[in-house]
Design an enzyme around this catalytic site. Structure first.
Site, mmCIF file in Angstrom:
data_model
loop_
_atom_site.group_PDB
_atom_site.id
_atom_site.type_symbol
_atom_site.label_atom_id
_atom_site.label_comp_id
_atom_site.label_asym_id
_atom_site.label_seq_id
_atom_site.Cartn_x
_atom_site.Cartn_y
_atom_site.Cartn_z
ATOM 1 N N GLU A 27 0.913 -1.220 -0.117
ATOM 2 C CA GLU A 27 -0.020 -0.028 -0.017
ATOM 3 C C GLU A 27 0.850 1.195 0.012
ATOM 4 O O GLU A 27 0.185 2.355 -0.165
ATOM 5 C CB GLU A 27 -0.879 0.102 1.312
ATOM 6 C CG GLU A 27 -2.229 -1.005 1.058
ATOM 7 C CD GLU A 27 -2.731 -1.153 -0.214
ATOM 8 O OE1 GLU A 27 -3.401 0.079 -0.693
ATOM 9 O OE2 GLU A 27 -2.810 -2.259 -0.665
ATOM 10 N N ASP A 77 14.366 16.625 -30.300
ATOM 11 C CA ASP A 77 13.006 15.853 -29.839
ATOM 12 C C ASP A 77 12.091 17.015 -29.800
ATOM 13 O O ASP A 77 12.033 18.056 -29.378
ATOM 14 C CB ASP A 77 13.325 15.517 -28.434
ATOM 15 C CG ASP A 77 13.110 13.975 -28.349
ATOM 16 O OD1 ASP A 77 12.112 13.456 -29.251
ATOM 17 O OD2 ASP A 77 13.777 13.294 -27.684
#
Ligand code: 9D3
Length: 254
Positions: free
Chosen positions: A119, A172
């Protein structure tokens, strides 16, 4: 840049250490990447890294001590004082990963990434040791390892020399805030679909303009949030206006 990942599943990271651009950059020493397993920092015979949550409820929580001892070992390994190490916990509660976040992380010489399981980790470890919490998006994953690899891949791509000379980081299109243009390779025709004529023209100026126009147009169409965030030059605005006019024509399925 030195990065140590604290994880119960170091084998998962073979996905980036054993293939492609990331592998080459690590082998070239452009990033010094190592792993520590909290299980190796347990004291009991069952090597317990998790325990039941106070207050009850389902699932387990990662214990503070194995994480804190692994972090201390990471600082020793990096030969860095704790204050010179940026500790990042990959967590669904973190800020979303963006290129700006990647950029600020890449400014650090020493980084420790904590990948959680179960968790999550005891909040007291976060309070005492974590500088920053980062999420990769609003969907549920099984742990922090894949998010850590996403961050590592993005960090490695920014290191000068990690990308061959053919692809550079600034080239990019996402770095410029735009989506990429479409790409084509041989054959010239496949299932009746032809390569756009401009790409066969050999006219490099026209090709460059077409690619920029496609990037602008697709970003406008698919990611209006990104278009709103950039300042278009007059030339770019003109290319986009033309794209918008053409795509509005009947029979255009762009
Ligand atoms: C289903 C369990 N959830 C509600 C009780 C909480 C939860 C705990 C642990 C949800 C996911 C996880 C494991 N995820 C990560 O460690 C994680 C993550 C993610 O799940 N999504 C996007 N980014 C990240 S960064 C780390």
């Amino acid at each position: 840049m030195r990065v140590t990942v604290i994880t119960l599943f170091p084998e998962m990271f073979r996905a980036i250490t054993e293939s492609g651009i990331t592998r080459r950059a690590i082998e070239q020493g452009l990033m010094e990447l190592s792993f520590l397993n909290p299980r190796d920092f347990t004291q009991d015979k069952h090597q317990t890294v998790d325990d039941r949550p106070y207050g009850g409820g389902p699932g387990m929580v990662m214990r503070v001590e194995p994480l804190a001892d692994a972090l201390a070992a990471a600082c020793v390994q990096m030969k860095a004082a704790r204050k010179d190490v940026q500790v990042i916990y990959l967590s669904p509660q973190g800020q979303s990963l963006t290129k700006a976040v990647v950029s600020t992380v890449s400014d650090n010489a020493n980084v420790v990434l904590i990948a959680g399981r179960y968790e999550g980790i005891d909040e007291r470890f976060i309070d005492a040791h974590v500088d920053e919490e980062i999420s990769i998006g609003d969907y549920v994953l099984s742990g922090g390892e894949l998010p850590a690899m996403v961050l590592l891949d993005a960090l490695i791509r920014k290191i000068p020399g990690a990308l061959g000379d053919r692809q550079s980081a600034e080239q990019d299109s996402f770095e410029q805030g735009l989506l990429d243009c479409p790409h084509y390779t041989r054959p010239e025709e496949v299932a009746g679909q032809r390569v756009p004529e401009v790409l066969m023209s050999g006219d490099h100026k026209r090709i460059e303009n077409w690619r920029l126009q496609q990037s602008l147009g697709r970003t406008w169409k698919r990611r209006p949030d990104l278009i709103g965030a950039i300042n278009l030059s007059p030339a770019q605005q003109k290319l986009l206006d033309l794209y918008i006019r053409e795509q509005a024509l009947p029979g255009n399925d762009n």
